[in-house]
Design an enzyme around this catalytic site. Structure first.
Site, PDB file in Angstrom:
ATOM      1  N   TYR A  47     -23.288  13.669  26.740  1.00 56.76           N
ATOM      2  CA  TYR A  47     -23.539  12.829  28.098  1.00 56.76           C
ATOM      3  C   TYR A  47     -23.535  14.156  29.098  1.00 56.76           C
ATOM      4  CZ  TYR A  47     -23.515   8.345  26.157  1.00 56.76           C
ATOM      5  OH  TYR A  47     -23.830   7.375  25.427  1.00 56.76           O
ATOM      6  N   ASN A 101     -31.828   2.436  29.588  1.00 55.17           N
ATOM      7  CA  ASN A 101     -33.079   2.786  29.121  1.00 55.17           C
ATOM      8  C   ASN A 101     -33.797   1.752  28.189  1.00 55.17           C
ATOM      9  OD1 ASN A 101     -35.044   4.199  27.348  1.00 55.17           O
ATOM     10  ND2 ASN A 101     -33.920   4.708  26.033  1.00 55.17           N
ATOM     11  N   CYS A 147     -32.055   7.665  23.633  1.00 54.44           N
ATOM     12  CA  CYS A 147     -31.045   7.484  24.171  1.00 54.44           C
ATOM     13  C   CYS A 147     -29.541   7.669  22.816  1.00 54.44           C
ATOM     14  CB  CYS A 147     -30.538   6.443  24.699  1.00 54.44           C
ATOM     15  SG  CYS A 147     -31.014   4.972  23.941  1.00 54.44           S
ATOM     16  N   HIS A 148     -30.189   7.350  21.637  1.00 54.55           N
ATOM     17  CA  HIS A 148     -29.254   7.403  20.358  1.00 54.55           C
ATOM     18  C   HIS A 148     -28.955   8.864  20.041  1.00 54.55           C
ATOM     19  CE1 HIS A 148     -33.377   7.953  18.734  1.00 54.55           C
ATOM     20  NE2 HIS A 148     -32.857   8.480  17.747  1.00 54.55           N
ATOM     21  N   GLU A 180     -33.364  10.749  11.361  1.00 55.42           N
ATOM     22  CA  GLU A 180     -34.041  11.963  12.029  1.00 55.42           C
ATOM     23  C   GLU A 180     -33.414  13.294  11.420  1.00 55.42           C
ATOM     24  OE1 GLU A 180     -34.899  10.038  16.299  1.00 55.42           O
ATOM     25  OE2 GLU A 180     -33.426  11.591  16.271  1.00 55.42           O
TER      26      GLU A 180
END
Length: 178
Positions: A114, A137, A145-146, A172
Site C-alpha cells: 500500500y 474498487n 486490487c488483489h 497469476e
C-alpha cells in the site's frame, strides 16, 4: 442539468473460486465486477457512483455483454493478460480514480505494498487513503486490487476474501508467461 436513466447490463459466470458478476454499460465499458456472495456491496457501489449523475439505473440480464464474460473466462483459464486492455468506467472521487488507474499498472503476477501504491500516485503519506480507495474498487480483478499486500509481505484485506486473494495471486504467478 437533467439526470438521465442509465441502463446497465449484467451477467454472471462460474469460476473456480465462486460465481462472478459482470456489469457493463451500454457504451461497452465494464462498470463493476464482484463475487455473487457480495452482490449487496456491488449494488451499494453502483448507487454511490452513478446516483450523482443519473436519476435511476437498471440492471438488465444479458449474456456475455461485449464479450466480457468470455474475457473473464479466459482469465480464469490462464490467459491473465486478457484483462489488461478491457475498457473500464468507474465513478469515484478523483483520488480514487488515480489509485484505481495505478492499480491497472501493477504487472500480472507481481504485488506491491500500500505504501508503494501511495508513492506511485505521488502521495506517499496517503497510505490509509490508498487502502480505503483500494477497498472501494468496483472492478475486482480487472482493476487488480488483489495485487496490493501489506508492507511486511502479508496478504491483507480483499473484498472477496483472503482465500480468493491467495488463489488469484497464485493463479497469476503460475500463468505469468501464458
Amino acid at each position: 442539468m437533467t439526470k438521465q436513466h442509465l441502463q446497465l447490463l449484467i451477467d454472471k459466470i462460474d469460476t473456480p473460486i465462486g460465481e462472478f458478476i459482470i456489469v457493463a454499460d451500454e457504451a461497452g465499458s465494464l462498470c463493476a465486477l464482484d463475487w455473487s456472495s457480495h452482490e449487496a456491496r456491488l449494488q451499494k457501489l453502483l448507487q454511490r457512483y452513478y446516483d450523482a449523475f443519473f436519476s435511476t439505473f437498471t440492471l438488465t440480464s444479458v449474456r456475455n455483454p461485449y464479450g466480457f464474460a468470455d474475457a473473464m473466462r479466459a482469465y480464469f483459464a490462464g490467459d491473465t493478460a486478457v484483462i489488461d486492455k478491457l475498457p473500464v468506467r468507474f465513478g469515484g472521487t478523483p483520488f480514487q480514480q488515480r489509485v484505481w488507474s495505478q492499480l491497472r499498472r501493477i504487472a500480472c503476477g507481481t504485488t506491491i505494498s500500500y505504501s508503494e501504491l501511495a508513492r506511485r500516485i505521488d502521495q506517499p503519506k496517503a497510505v490509509r487513503a490508498v487502502g480505503f480507495a483500494n477497498s472501494a474498487n468496483p472492478l475486482s480483478i480487472v482493476v487488480p486490487c488483489h495485487r496490493v499486500i501489506g508492507a511486511n509481505g502479508n496478504l491483507t484485506g480483499y473484498g472477496g476474501g483472503i482465500e480468493r486473494k491467495r488463489w488469484l495471486l497464485a493463479h497469476e504467478q503460475s500463468t505469468k508467461n501464458f
